[in-house]
Scaffold this motif. Sequence first.
Motif, short mmCIF file in Angstrom:
data_model
loop_
_atom_site.label_atom_id
_atom_site.label_comp_id
_atom_site.label_asym_id
_atom_site.label_seq_id
_atom_site.Cartn_x
_atom_site.Cartn_y
_atom_site.Cartn_z
N GLN A 120 43.74 35.44 50.44
CA GLN A 120 42.78 35.26 49.35
C GLN A 120 42.13 36.61 49.05
OE1 GLN A 120 40.04 32.15 50.43
NE2 GLN A 120 41.66 30.68 50.87
N VAL A 121 42.20 37.01 47.77
CA VAL A 121 41.73 38.35 47.38
C VAL A 121 40.85 38.26 46.14
CG1 VAL A 121 42.43 40.67 46.69
CG2 VAL A 121 43.85 39.38 48.29
N SER A 122 39.79 39.04 46.15
CA SER A 122 38.99 39.27 44.94
C SER A 122 38.82 40.77 44.78
CB SER A 122 37.64 38.56 45.01
OG SER A 122 36.81 39.16 45.99
N ALA A 123 38.80 41.23 43.53
CA ALA A 123 38.71 42.66 43.27
C ALA A 123 37.86 42.92 42.04
CB ALA A 123 40.10 43.26 43.08
N ARG A 124 37.23 44.08 42.02
CA ARG A 124 36.44 44.51 40.86
C ARG A 124 37.41 45.11 39.84
NH1 ARG A 124 31.35 45.16 39.28
NH2 ARG A 124 30.76 46.95 38.00
N LEU A 125 37.58 44.40 38.70
CA LEU A 125 38.60 44.76 37.72
C LEU A 125 38.03 44.78 36.31
CD1 LEU A 125 41.45 42.47 39.08
CD2 LEU A 125 41.48 44.96 39.11
N PRO A 126 38.67 45.54 35.40
CA PRO A 126 38.26 45.49 33.99
C PRO A 126 38.74 44.19 33.35
CG PRO A 126 40.15 46.95 34.26
CD PRO A 126 39.74 46.52 35.64
N VAL A 127 37.83 43.49 32.67
CA VAL A 127 38.16 42.22 32.01
C VAL A 127 37.57 42.21 30.60
CG1 VAL A 127 38.27 40.93 34.17
CG2 VAL A 127 36.09 41.10 32.95
N ALA A 128 38.10 41.33 29.77
CA ALA A 128 37.56 41.18 28.41
C ALA A 128 36.25 40.40 28.48
CB ALA A 128 38.57 40.45 27.54
N ASN A 129 35.25 40.84 27.72
CA ASN A 129 33.97 40.13 27.71
C ASN A 129 33.88 39.09 26.60
OD1 ASN A 129 33.53 41.68 25.38
ND2 ASN A 129 32.33 43.21 26.49
N ARG A 130 35.00 38.90 25.90
CA ARG A 130 35.12 37.85 24.88
C ARG A 130 36.60 37.51 24.73
NH1 ARG A 130 36.83 39.60 19.77
NH2 ARG A 130 37.07 41.89 19.59
N ILE A 131 36.90 36.43 24.06
CA ILE A 131 38.29 36.07 23.81
C ILE A 131 38.88 37.04 22.79
CG2 ILE A 131 39.84 34.32 22.86
CD1 ILE A 131 37.97 32.18 23.92
N LEU A 132 40.00 37.64 23.13
CA LEU A 132 40.68 38.56 22.23
C LEU A 132 42.00 37.93 21.82
CD1 LEU A 132 40.00 41.97 24.03
CD2 LEU A 132 38.94 41.13 21.94
N LYS A 133 42.18 37.75 20.52
CA LYS A 133 43.37 37.07 20.03
C LYS A 133 44.51 38.06 19.77
CE LYS A 133 40.64 33.39 17.87
NZ LYS A 133 40.32 32.69 16.60
N ARG A 134 45.67 37.49 19.64
CA ARG A 134 46.86 38.31 19.39
C ARG A 134 46.67 39.14 18.11
NH1 ARG A 134 53.04 35.97 18.52
NH2 ARG A 134 54.01 38.01 18.12
#
Length: 248
Positions: A120-134
């Motif tokens: 089991q792993v958790s990591a500090r990663l860059p993520v989108a702060n809103r839904i980004l569509k195609r």
Amino acid sequence: MAYLYRVLRDGTCVSCFLLMFSCLLPQQVMAQETVSAQQQIERQLTQLLNKELDGWQLQAGLTKVDSVVKVRLPSGASKLKSCPTALIIESSGALPLGNVQRRVGCDSPRWNLYVRASVQVSARLPVANRILKRGEHISAADIEWQQVKLSVSDRDLVTELEQIIGQQVVRKLRRHRVIKAQQLGKPQWVNIGDKVIIEARSNGFYANMSGEALEAGGEGKAIRVRNLSSGKIISAYPIAKGRVATQF
């Protein structure tokens, strides 16, 4: 008399030393024997999996990775004799996530078996702060850093901002979910039929004119463009949204 005394005294010291050594030796042997094959497997497999995670963290440049490794020993492990040397454990090029299986063995006494572990792993990663569509282009304002729990499917992760900002969304990005490489692509600045500005540069000379894109394309891909002034069809490279450049 002095000579006899010295011999007896030295002999007594030697005897005491041998007695102490003989008392310690069985204890050391017994200490080694108390480490069972099961304990060896659990300890060394856990160390290897943690080492692989540490290597991934270093390579990805991540500041925080938390992990919990739980080894599940097969029933046959209780019948194995302990290994006097380090165990032979197969490695894997993939990031160990979720349920993993590794082959573990010993040269002498010779034995091999497959051992499973839950990672089991958790990591500090860059993520989108809103839904980004195609089709959307990703800017710095769309990204934030969060500690995210990873799942078995999270193997092709994007861990650097430089790999995200400026890219175009190929598959929808969900809010606060890990970003995978297959979800991103080079931005497509021009679509078929778009009115574009054609830029021409050569030796300090600069000119621009109106054009129409006859093909869709993004950075680094040459497309056909019609010069609306002359009617000629030229090859140009998209450099931004609605802009292409010729190369001489």
